[in-house]
Design a protein around this motif. Structure first.
Motif, PDB file in Angstrom:
ATOM      1  N   ILE A 259     -15.493 -28.445  27.281  1.00 45.89           N
ATOM      2  CA  ILE A 259     -15.107 -27.143  26.755  1.00 45.89           C
ATOM      3  C   ILE A 259     -16.388 -26.431  26.347  1.00 45.89           C
ATOM      4  CG2 ILE A 259     -14.783 -28.022  24.396  1.00 45.89           C
ATOM      5  CD1 ILE A 259     -12.501 -25.967  24.113  1.00 45.89           C
ATOM      6  N   TYR A 260     -16.438 -25.120  26.528  1.00 39.07           N
ATOM      7  CA  TYR A 260     -17.680 -24.398  26.233  1.00 39.07           C
ATOM      8  C   TYR A 260     -17.398 -23.064  25.541  1.00 39.07           C
ATOM      9  CZ  TYR A 260     -16.515 -21.888  30.589  1.00 39.07           C
ATOM     10  OH  TYR A 260     -15.877 -21.163  31.577  1.00 39.07           O
ATOM     11  N   PHE A 261     -18.417 -22.615  24.817  1.00 33.18           N
ATOM     12  CA  PHE A 261     -18.389 -21.330  24.124  1.00 33.18           C
ATOM     13  C   PHE A 261     -19.672 -20.576  24.495  1.00 33.18           C
ATOM     14  CE2 PHE A 261     -16.162 -24.499  21.689  1.00 33.18           C
ATOM     15  CZ  PHE A 261     -14.970 -23.873  21.324  1.00 33.18           C
ATOM     16  N   LEU A 262     -19.514 -19.325  24.901  1.00 25.75           N
ATOM     17  CA  LEU A 262     -20.654 -18.498  25.284  1.00 25.75           C
ATOM     18  C   LEU A 262     -20.621 -17.202  24.503  1.00 25.75           C
ATOM     19  CD1 LEU A 262     -20.348 -18.853  29.182  1.00 25.75           C
ATOM     20  CD2 LEU A 262     -21.791 -20.217  27.652  1.00 25.75           C
ATOM     21  N   GLU A 263     -21.806 -16.777  24.021  1.00 25.99           N
ATOM     22  CA  GLU A 263     -21.925 -15.510  23.313  1.00 25.99           C
ATOM     23  C   GLU A 263     -23.186 -14.802  23.825  1.00 25.99           C
ATOM     24  OE1 GLU A 263     -20.321 -18.854  21.171  1.00 25.99           O
ATOM     25  OE2 GLU A 263     -22.468 -18.401  21.261  1.00 25.99           O
ATOM     26  N   ALA A 264     -23.084 -13.509  24.065  1.00 20.43           N
ATOM     27  CA  ALA A 264     -24.253 -12.758  24.537  1.00 20.43           C
ATOM     28  C   ALA A 264     -24.195 -11.323  24.047  1.00 20.43           C
ATOM     29  CB  ALA A 264     -24.335 -12.788  26.059  1.00 20.43           C
ATOM     30  N   TYR A 265     -25.373 -10.776  23.833  1.00 21.55           N
ATOM     31  CA  TYR A 265     -25.493  -9.375  23.407  1.00 21.55           C
ATOM     32  C   TYR A 265     -26.677  -8.760  24.136  1.00 21.55           C
ATOM     33  CZ  TYR A 265     -26.513  -5.264  20.571  1.00 21.55           C
ATOM     34  OH  TYR A 265     -26.764  -3.979  20.157  1.00 21.55           O
ATOM     35  N   GLN A 266     -26.487  -7.536  24.608  1.00 14.54           N
ATOM     36  CA  GLN A 266     -27.571  -6.822  25.287  1.00 14.54           C
ATOM     37  C   GLN A 266     -27.701  -5.408  24.739  1.00 14.54           C
ATOM     38  OE1 GLN A 266     -28.239  -5.018  29.645  1.00 14.54           O
ATOM     39  NE2 GLN A 266     -27.863  -7.219  29.686  1.00 14.54           N
ATOM     40  N   LEU A 267     -28.951  -4.985  24.579  1.00 14.73           N
ATOM     41  CA  LEU A 267     -29.271  -3.635  24.122  1.00 14.73           C
ATOM     42  C   LEU A 267     -30.131  -2.962  25.163  1.00 14.73           C
ATOM     43  CD1 LEU A 267     -29.308  -1.471  21.844  1.00 14.73           C
ATOM     44  CD2 LEU A 267     -31.404  -2.596  21.006  1.00 14.73           C
ATOM     45  N   ALA A 268     -29.714  -1.797  25.631  1.00 11.91           N
ATOM     46  CA  ALA A 268     -30.439  -1.044  26.660  1.00 11.91           C
ATOM     47  C   ALA A 268     -31.046   0.217  26.059  1.00 11.91           C
ATOM     48  CB  ALA A 268     -29.499  -0.682  27.808  1.00 11.91           C
ATOM     49  N   ARG A 269     -32.199   0.590  26.586  1.00  5.18           N
ATOM     50  CA  ARG A 269     -32.885   1.811  26.165  1.00  5.18           C
ATOM     51  C   ARG A 269     -33.525   2.480  27.378  1.00  5.18           C
ATOM     52  NH1 ARG A 269     -30.290   1.612  22.279  1.00  5.18           N
ATOM     53  NH2 ARG A 269     -30.873   1.512  20.073  1.00  5.18           N
ATOM     54  N   GLY A 270     -33.771   3.773  27.297  1.00  7.75           N
ATOM     55  CA  GLY A 270     -34.495   4.475  28.336  1.00  7.75           C
ATOM     56  C   GLY A 270     -33.626   5.012  29.455  1.00  7.75           C
ATOM     57  N   LYS A 271     -34.287   5.326  30.573  1.00  9.09           N
ATOM     58  CA  LYS A 271     -33.635   5.962  31.721  1.00  9.09           C
ATOM     59  C   LYS A 271     -33.869   5.137  32.982  1.00  9.09           C
ATOM     60  CE  LYS A 271     -32.838   9.866  29.351  1.00  9.09           C
ATOM     61  NZ  LYS A 271     -31.490  10.466  29.105  1.00  9.09           N
ATOM     62  N   THR A 272     -32.993   5.321  33.956  1.00  9.71           N
ATOM     63  CA  THR A 272     -33.150   4.714  35.272  1.00  9.71           C
ATOM     64  C   THR A 272     -32.522   5.638  36.309  1.00  9.71           C
ATOM     65  OG1 THR A 272     -32.872   2.674  36.547  1.00  9.71           O
ATOM     66  CG2 THR A 272     -31.000   3.378  35.199  1.00  9.71           C
ATOM     67  N   LEU A 273     -32.579   5.264  37.575  1.00 11.14           N
ATOM     68  CA  LEU A 273     -31.955   6.081  38.613  1.00 11.14           C
ATOM     69  C   LEU A 273     -30.480   5.723  38.764  1.00 11.14           C
ATOM     70  CD1 LEU A 273     -34.382   6.440  41.669  1.00 11.14           C
ATOM     71  CD2 LEU A 273     -34.005   8.007  39.756  1.00 11.14           C
ATOM     72  N   GLY A 274     -29.663   6.750  39.000  1.00 10.82           N
ATOM     73  CA  GLY A 274     -28.253   6.529  39.282  1.00 10.82           C
ATOM     74  C   GLY A 274     -28.022   6.394  40.774  1.00 10.82           C
ATOM     75  N   LYS A 275     -26.752   6.302  41.180  1.00 10.68           N
ATOM     76  CA  LYS A 275     -26.403   6.113  42.581  1.00 10.68           C
ATOM     77  C   LYS A 275     -26.740   7.327  43.440  1.00 10.68           C
ATOM     78  CE  LYS A 275     -22.595   2.795  41.984  1.00 10.68           C
ATOM     79  NZ  LYS A 275     -21.153   2.546  42.248  1.00 10.68           N
ATOM     80  N   THR A 276     -26.633   8.514  42.847  1.00 16.15           N
ATOM     81  CA  THR A 276     -26.892   9.738  43.595  1.00 16.15           C
ATOM     82  C   THR A 276     -28.388   9.962  43.730  1.00 16.15           C
ATOM     83  OG1 THR A 276     -24.870  10.678  42.660  1.00 16.15           O
ATOM     84  CG2 THR A 276     -26.394  12.205  43.737  1.00 16.15           C
ATOM     85  N   ALA A 277     -28.824  10.411  44.886  1.00 17.35           N
ATOM     86  CA  ALA A 277     -30.244  10.604  45.157  1.00 17.35           C
ATOM     87  C   ALA A 277     -30.892  11.487  44.090  1.00 17.35           C
ATOM     88  CB  ALA A 277     -30.435  11.234  46.529  1.00 17.35           C
ATOM     89  N   GLY A 278     -31.953  10.989  43.462  1.00 17.55           N
ATOM     90  CA  GLY A 278     -32.721  11.761  42.501  1.00 17.55           C
ATOM     91  C   GLY A 278     -32.107  11.881  41.126  1.00 17.55           C
ATOM     92  N   SER A 279     -30.922  11.314  40.891  1.00 19.55           N
ATOM     93  CA  SER A 279     -30.275  11.456  39.593  1.00 19.55           C
ATOM     94  C   SER A 279     -30.859  10.467  38.593  1.00 19.55           C
ATOM     95  CB  SER A 279     -28.760  11.213  39.718  1.00 19.55           C
ATOM     96  OG  SER A 279     -28.486   9.896  40.131  1.00 19.55           O
ATOM     97  N   ILE A 280     -31.257  10.980  37.446  1.00 21.10           N
ATOM     98  CA  ILE A 280     -31.793  10.141  36.374  1.00 21.10           C
ATOM     99  C   ILE A 280     -30.723  10.022  35.293  1.00 21.10           C
ATOM    100  CG2 ILE A 280     -33.580   9.924  34.618  1.00 21.10           C
ATOM    101  CD1 ILE A 280     -35.442  11.468  36.455  1.00 21.10           C
ATOM    102  N   VAL A 281     -30.377   8.776  34.940  1.00 20.22           N
ATOM    103  CA  VAL A 281     -29.279   8.534  34.004  1.00 20.22           C
ATOM    104  C   VAL A 281     -29.753   7.632  32.880  1.00 20.22           C
ATOM    105  CG1 VAL A 281     -27.541   8.799  35.818  1.00 20.22           C
ATOM    106  CG2 VAL A 281     -28.458   6.532  35.305  1.00 20.22           C
ATOM    107  N   ASP A 282     -28.965   7.599  31.797  1.00 17.96           N
ATOM    108  CA  ASP A 282     -29.257   6.678  30.701  1.00 17.96           C
ATOM    109  C   ASP A 282     -29.023   5.241  31.158  1.00 17.96           C
ATOM    110  OD1 ASP A 282     -29.860   8.685  28.870  1.00 17.96           O
ATOM    111  OD2 ASP A 282     -27.779   8.868  28.190  1.00 17.96           O
ATOM    112  N   ALA A 283     -29.925   4.361  30.780  1.00 19.98           N
ATOM    113  CA  ALA A 283     -29.720   2.941  31.052  1.00 19.98           C
ATOM    114  C   ALA A 283     -28.541   2.440  30.217  1.00 19.98           C
ATOM    115  CB  ALA A 283     -30.980   2.158  30.711  1.00 19.98           C
TER     116      ALA A 283
END
Length: 392
Positions: free
Chosen positions: A339-363
């Motif tokens: 039996i197992y227990f898993l816990e995870a937390y992630q924090l994102a910052r900044g910008k990256t590219l989205g699916k649309t060409a040239g679109s800059i989105v929040d990470a």
């Protein structure tokens, strides 16, 4: 006459039985697999919390067949066939692909090494991944965000040939080439990987490289004709039109008594080509730390931290950054059941590219690789799991 005939037939039966026993002693086939299921809580999937069942968290749910035949002189013929599936629905992990995880055949010799052909994991994953984050922290919550560097089991190469050397003084090397099989353009869709590992005393070291080339077809996406593909998520969706993807990673770990501590580094580069939806190379680097502690013979604890950061390019000045913490507790009832227990937390910052060409989105946050299809709507994401795994 009848008595003589019965003696002859009896002798032939004994000889046949002996040959059968001898053949079975010289070859073997093993059926193996894992059944893994967990109740999962995620605080933010597209802005909504969710409670659901998910298969393959501590170990991928799968069934496999592997075999070996002794050919004499230290040589064996070997094969592996392995299929992944969803225990909650019974569906195959990959539609229309029976042995999606592995399917290869080859020869191995104690003095000359091993050569295999078929659909295989890369030396990069088999060597570096074996002592990297997902070796002690399951990829579901412990893989680097979105498995952007391919250190979990998301990269498999079809139409490939692999050679692995014998182990010399704790050191071993392995190389893979995946054929793109595009007429008139040998390099289109091909893959190559090279890795080295060294085990000495309580130390383990590994260094690996892999390069995946896009297949023939529309340049605005990763084409299915390529011999290999990679994990996609909100982390790298803006770069799936890459001409090629290159990954370099190294890992080390040290084990003493009940403790293990390790560190890893990965560099993933998504390079554009003619027709790609971005113009400058995108680079993601990750620094990671992992540790385990065997509290009792039944109870194992593990933890890890990773920091992934994107290099500023393609009009992005405040490039994406991801901090992730993952914890694991496992209670083994036996060598097969836990039996197992898993816990995870992630924090994102900044910008990256989205699916649309040239679109800059929040990470946005994408914990491990279990949330690739269900990213957070914002900067953070938490995932909690309790599950049961049985090996056979």
């Amino acid at each position: 006459m009848k008595l003589r005939r019965s003696w002859v037939m009896g002798g032939l039966a004994i000889v046949a039985a002996g040959a059968s026993v001898q053949a079975s002693a010289q070859s073997s086939v093993t059926i193996y697999g894992a059944l893994d299921n967990a109740l999962v809580y995620t605080n933010n999937q597209g802005g909504l919390h969710n409670l659901y069942l998910r298969t393959g968290n501590l170990a991928a749910s799968k069934i496999g067949f592997k075999g070996a035949e002794d050919l004499g002189g230290g040589s064996q013929a070997i094969f592996t066939l392995e299929n992944g599936f969803d225990i909650n629905t019974g569906a195959m992990s990959s539609a229309n692909t029976l042995f999606n995880r592995q399917s290869f055949v080859g020869l191995t010799n104690s003095g000359y090494g091993t050569i295999t052909t078929g659909r295989q994991y890369t030396p990069y994953f088999l060597y570096v991944g074996a002592i990297g984050p997902t070796s002690v922290l399951t990829g579901a919550t412990g893989a680097h965000p979105g498995d952007v560097d391919g250190l979990d089991t998301t990269v498999r190469i079809s139409n490939s040939v692999t050679y692995s050397s014998p182990v010399f003084g704790g050191a071993q090397v392995s190389a893979l080439y995946g054929f793109g099989e595009t007429a008139g353009s040998v390099s289109t869709g091909n893959t190559y990987s090279l890795a080295f590992k060294y085990d000495v005393s309580a130390w383990n070291f590994a260094l690996g490289y892999q390069r995946l080339k896009n297949g023939s077809g529309p340049a605005n996406a990763w084409n299915s004709t390529a011999s290999g593909s990679f994990s996609t998520s909100a982390i790298n969706n803006g770069y799936v039109s890459s001409d090629n993807v290159q990954m370099i990673a190294g890992a080390l770990r040290y084990t003493i008594d009940k403790w293990m501590v390790g560190a890893n580094y990965a560099n993933a580069q998504y390079k554009p080509g003619a027709g790609s939806l971005f113009t400058q190379k995108a680079t993601f680097q990750t620094l990671g730390l992992i540790t385990t502690y065997q509290l009792t013979p039944q109870v194992a604890l593990a933890g890890g931290y990773s920091y992934t950061f994107e290099k500023s390019a393609n009009g992005i000045s405040d490039a994406a950054k991801y901090h992730q913490i993952a914890l694991e507790q496992t209670y083994s009832f036996s060598k097969r059941s836990a039996i197992y227990f898993l816990e995870a937390y992630q924090l994102a910052r900044g910008k990256t590219l989205g699916k649309t060409a040239g679109s800059i989105v929040d990470a946005v946050a994408v914990v491990g690789d279990s949330q690739n299809g269900s990213p957070s709507s914002g900067r953070n994401q938490s995932v909690l799991m309790v599950g049961f795994r049985h090996l056979f």
